[in-house]
Motif scaffolding. Structure first.
Motif, PDB file in Angstrom:
ATOM      1  N   VAL A  29      -2.702   8.833 -97.628  1.00 14.68           N
ATOM      2  CA  VAL A  29      -2.628   9.787 -96.525  1.00 14.68           C
ATOM      3  C   VAL A  29      -2.353  11.150 -97.151  1.00 14.68           C
ATOM      4  O   VAL A  29      -1.407  11.307 -97.922  1.00 14.68           O
ATOM      5  N   VAL A  30      -3.212  12.115 -96.834  1.00 15.36           N
ATOM      6  CA  VAL A  30      -3.094  13.451 -97.424  1.00 15.36           C
ATOM      7  C   VAL A  30      -3.065  14.519 -96.339  1.00 15.36           C
ATOM      8  O   VAL A  30      -3.638  14.348 -95.255  1.00 15.36           O
ATOM      9  N   LEU A  31      -2.382  15.607 -96.655  1.00 13.74           N
ATOM     10  CA  LEU A  31      -2.398  16.797 -95.807  1.00 13.74           C
ATOM     11  C   LEU A  31      -3.316  17.817 -96.453  1.00 13.74           C
ATOM     12  O   LEU A  31      -3.313  17.966 -97.686  1.00 13.74           O
ATOM     13  N   LEU A  32      -4.105  18.510 -95.634  1.00 14.41           N
ATOM     14  CA  LEU A  32      -5.032  19.523 -96.130  1.00 14.41           C
ATOM     15  C   LEU A  32      -4.508  20.918 -95.805  1.00 14.41           C
ATOM     16  O   LEU A  32      -3.935  21.154 -94.735  1.00 14.41           O
ATOM     17  N   ASN A  33      -4.719  21.835 -96.722  1.00  7.11           N
ATOM     18  CA  ASN A  33      -4.237  23.202 -96.560  1.00  7.11           C
ATOM     19  C   ASN A  33      -5.042  23.959 -95.500  1.00  7.11           C
ATOM     20  O   ASN A  33      -6.228  23.716 -95.304  1.00  7.11           O
ATOM     21  N   GLN A  63       2.270  21.762-103.101  1.00  2.00           N
ATOM     22  CA  GLN A  63       1.034  21.209-103.648  1.00  2.00           C
ATOM     23  C   GLN A  63      -0.110  21.418-102.654  1.00  2.00           C
ATOM     24  O   GLN A  63      -1.215  21.794-103.046  1.00  2.00           O
ATOM     25  N   VAL A  64       0.154  21.168-101.373  1.00  2.00           N
ATOM     26  CA  VAL A  64      -0.861  21.408-100.339  1.00  2.00           C
ATOM     27  C   VAL A  64      -1.265  22.878-100.365  1.00  2.00           C
ATOM     28  O   VAL A  64      -2.453  23.213-100.346  1.00  2.00           O
ATOM     29  N   HIS A  65      -0.280  23.759-100.447  1.00  2.00           N
ATOM     30  CA  HIS A  65      -0.521  25.198-100.404  1.00  2.00           C
ATOM     31  C   HIS A  65      -1.306  25.695-101.624  1.00  2.00           C
ATOM     32  O   HIS A  65      -2.215  26.521-101.478  1.00  2.00           O
ATOM     33  N   THR A  66      -0.975  25.190-102.812  1.00  2.00           N
ATOM     34  CA  THR A  66      -1.596  25.706-104.031  1.00  2.00           C
ATOM     35  C   THR A  66      -2.844  24.945-104.467  1.00  2.00           C
ATOM     36  O   THR A  66      -3.730  25.522-105.095  1.00  2.00           O
ATOM     37  N   GLN A  67      -2.915  23.649-104.148  1.00  2.00           N
ATOM     38  CA  GLN A  67      -4.035  22.838-104.632  1.00  2.00           C
ATOM     39  C   GLN A  67      -4.996  22.403-103.523  1.00  2.00           C
ATOM     40  O   GLN A  67      -5.978  21.723-103.782  1.00  2.00           O
TER      41      GLN A  67
END
Length: 106
Positions: A29-33, A63-67
């Motif tokens: 499960v991932v969050l996208l920026n 990590q979401v914000h930068t990558q």
């Protein structure tokens, strides 16, 4: 554990075996920026829906914000689907475009 031997009346030895169970596929499960959801809201999502401590939630948010995306956790399909739906519904209810998705781990 293991195999168990039983003797039949006709002298034949029969060995019982346990079925080999295959582990279910896992999903990340991932969050996208996005450029609109506040960082504090992302941290709160990670704490609330993924039981992350503040420090780990902050690390994932950065990590979401930068990558562009960050891993929240890895789960079986049903749990991953539920978490994705909960996060997306909660974000929409609070007027944020934050997007949560799942992808097969591998």
């Amino acid at each position: 554990m293991g195999n168990k031997e039983t003797h039949r009346d006709d002298g034949l030895v029969v060995q019982e075996s346990r079925p080999k169970l295959k582990k279910p596929p896992m999903y990340q499960v991932v969050l996208l920026n996005d450029d609109f959801t506040p960082m504090e809201f992302v941290v709160m999502i990670l704490e609330r829906f993924f039981a992350k401590e503040r420090a780990e939630a902050t690390r994932i948010m950065l990590q979401v914000h930068t990558q562009g995306k960050g891993l929240c956790g890895t789960y079986v399909r049903e749990i991953a689907e539920t978490k994705v739906a909960q996060v997306n519904e909660f974000a929409r209810a609070h007027n944020h475009p934050l997007l949560c998705e799942m992808e097969q781990a591998g």
